[in-house]
Scaffold this motif. Sequence first.
Motif, PDB file in Angstrom:
ATOM      1  N   GLU A 238       0.825  -1.205   0.000  1.00  0.00           N
ATOM      2  CA  GLU A 238       0.000   0.000   0.000  1.00  0.00           C
ATOM      3  C   GLU A 238       0.862   1.260   0.000  1.00  0.00           C
ATOM      4  O   GLU A 238       0.755   2.134   0.868  1.00  0.00           O
ATOM      5  N   LEU A 239       1.709   1.375  -1.002  1.00  0.00           N
ATOM      6  CA  LEU A 239       2.640   2.497  -1.097  1.00  0.00           C
ATOM      7  C   LEU A 239       1.920   3.838  -1.111  1.00  0.00           C
ATOM      8  O   LEU A 239       2.386   4.819  -0.512  1.00  0.00           O
ATOM      9  N   THR A 240       0.759   3.908  -1.783  1.00  0.00           N
ATOM     10  CA  THR A 240       0.060   5.196  -1.888  1.00  0.00           C
ATOM     11  C   THR A 240      -0.640   5.604  -0.601  1.00  0.00           C
ATOM     12  O   THR A 240      -1.175   6.717  -0.527  1.00  0.00           O
ATOM     13  N   ARG A 241      -0.656   4.768   0.412  1.00  0.00           N
ATOM     14  CA  ARG A 241      -1.202   5.162   1.710  1.00  0.00           C
ATOM     15  C   ARG A 241      -0.140   5.840   2.580  1.00  0.00           C
ATOM     16  O   ARG A 241      -0.467   6.435   3.603  1.00  0.00           O
ATOM     17  N   ILE A 242       1.110   5.723   2.191  1.00  0.00           N
ATOM     18  CA  ILE A 242       2.205   6.328   2.945  1.00  0.00           C
ATOM     19  C   ILE A 242       2.276   7.820   2.606  1.00  0.00           C
ATOM     20  O   ILE A 242       2.127   8.195   1.441  1.00  0.00           O
ATOM     21  N   PRO A 243       2.491   8.686   3.585  1.00  0.00           N
ATOM     22  CA  PRO A 243       2.612  10.117   3.291  1.00  0.00           C
ATOM     23  C   PRO A 243       3.652  10.389   2.211  1.00  0.00           C
ATOM     24  O   PRO A 243       4.678   9.707   2.121  1.00  0.00           O
ATOM     25  N   ALA A 244       3.407  11.422   1.394  1.00  0.00           N
ATOM     26  CA  ALA A 244       4.245  11.690   0.227  1.00  0.00           C
ATOM     27  C   ALA A 244       5.710  11.925   0.591  1.00  0.00           C
ATOM     28  O   ALA A 244       6.619  11.466  -0.113  1.00  0.00           O
ATOM     29  N   ASP A 245       5.966  12.630   1.700  1.00  0.00           N
ATOM     30  CA  ASP A 245       7.355  12.896   2.056  1.00  0.00           C
ATOM     31  C   ASP A 245       8.080  11.630   2.482  1.00  0.00           C
ATOM     32  O   ASP A 245       9.295  11.503   2.288  1.00  0.00           O
ATOM     33  N   VAL A 246       7.349  10.678   3.054  1.00  0.00           N
ATOM     34  CA  VAL A 246       7.960   9.398   3.432  1.00  0.00           C
ATOM     35  C   VAL A 246       8.172   8.538   2.186  1.00  0.00           C
ATOM     36  O   VAL A 246       9.207   7.867   2.057  1.00  0.00           O
ATOM     37  N   GLN A 247       7.212   8.552   1.262  1.00  0.00           N
ATOM     38  CA  GLN A 247       7.387   7.846  -0.012  1.00  0.00           C
ATOM     39  C   GLN A 247       8.704   8.244  -0.680  1.00  0.00           C
ATOM     40  O   GLN A 247       9.450   7.393  -1.180  1.00  0.00           O
ATOM     41  N   ASP A 248       8.970   9.541  -0.688  1.00  0.00           N
ATOM     42  CA  ASP A 248      10.118  10.043  -1.435  1.00  0.00           C
ATOM     43  C   ASP A 248      11.458   9.651  -0.820  1.00  0.00           C
ATOM     44  O   ASP A 248      12.511   9.840  -1.458  1.00  0.00           O
ATOM     45  N   SER A 249      11.444   9.088   0.384  1.00  0.00           N
ATOM     46  CA  SER A 249      12.698   8.573   0.942  1.00  0.00           C
ATOM     47  C   SER A 249      13.193   7.362   0.163  1.00  0.00           C
ATOM     48  O   SER A 249      14.348   6.948   0.314  1.00  0.00           O
ATOM     49  N   LEU A 250      12.322   6.802  -0.689  1.00  0.00           N
ATOM     50  CA  LEU A 250      12.719   5.677  -1.529  1.00  0.00           C
ATOM     51  C   LEU A 250      13.494   6.115  -2.768  1.00  0.00           C
ATOM     52  O   LEU A 250      14.135   5.286  -3.422  1.00  0.00           O
ATOM     53  N   ILE A 251      13.437   7.398  -3.116  1.00  0.00           N
ATOM     54  CA  ILE A 251      14.016   7.834  -4.394  1.00  0.00           C
ATOM     55  C   ILE A 251      15.515   7.546  -4.456  1.00  0.00           C
ATOM     56  O   ILE A 251      16.013   6.954  -5.416  1.00  0.00           O
TER      57      ILE A 251
END
Length: 376
Positions: free
Chosen positions: A172-185
């Motif tokens: 459920e990647l899209t449930r994670i806040p956007a700023d936390v998602q971007d730590s994957l970049i």
Amino acid sequence: MSVSVEPTTVEPKQGGQGEALRPHAEDAFAGELAALAAQDDRPRPARWKLSPWAVATYLLGGTLPDGTVITPKYVGPRRLVEVAVTTLATDRALLLLGVPGTAKTWVSEHLAAAVSGDSTLLVQGTAGTPEEAIRYGWNYAQLLANGPSRDALVPSPVMRAMAEGMTARVEELTRIPADVQDSLITILSEKTLPIPELGSEVQAVRGFNLIATANDRDRGVNDLSSALRRRFNTVVLPLPESVEAEVDIVSRRVDQIGRSLDLPAAPDGIAEIRRVVTVFRELRDGMTSDGRTKLKSPSGTLSTAEAISVVTNGLALASHFGDGVLRAGDVAAGILGAVVRDPAADRVIWQEYLEAVVRERDGWKDFYRACREVSA
């Protein structure tokens, strides 16, 4: 300066693997994975337990040269599975996208089990998932006592996968806040996880990759940034193409779940499974299977996963409070609960479907009566 991450081991709990209510894929299908590994003579990417061909065979099923039968884990287009497996053999991460109930988590788990032999390096995405769940955290007792150190660092599942060359999973990647998602970049593009507190980093070793799942039907999701989306190869998992395919999926999963719960096999249960699947597909599609009558669709997704849940619950009712035979009355209440999510709007849609379609359908009188009884 690089920092090493020691592998984490988990001791088996007392009672053995057979006591687990829901064993991990690598445990539940250990025999099939071992048989594939023994006969797999094709090239394997670094640190993969199986070749890409064997991984696809594990998911889609088949018969090995020695007669070993590999049961299908996923029923769907072969090419989608081949693309997903091939993606994991490259430097691109894999995003499994689809509406709820299209087996994204199931496929993710089995891919990780077949590729790395371990499906447990998992980050469960929620609205409250912190950055530490993807990067790393700290043992605060040691941090306060001795300051930042390797011993005080708590690796995330992603960090462990990078250090050990394994497959990490983010659900459920899209449930994670956007700023936390971007730590994957940085992790996905540079294959590096900086640790500025220690002046060091963890570099991914060969074999590392990441599988994420997401759907765009749930409320409250966070769209992926274009920078992050570019780091993924997206594979869209569709709903089952036909009634027969969906009936097959539901039957297989109900049988597996039933055996894990010690429920007896339901004789002639296929007829009720077909009814549940037919109802779900018609309401989901907004049209009867013969194409003659348009229908209103309820607010719920009415996914294959929900059909599996309805039938499993019906099987439990038949086993504990009936004669062991799955009947219309055993699945009626479950269908009502799945369809009527919005008590005001969905109940009207359900009543109209019962009266206009179910009531007039040959051979469905018992089903109509059972649904009317629980809907009263």
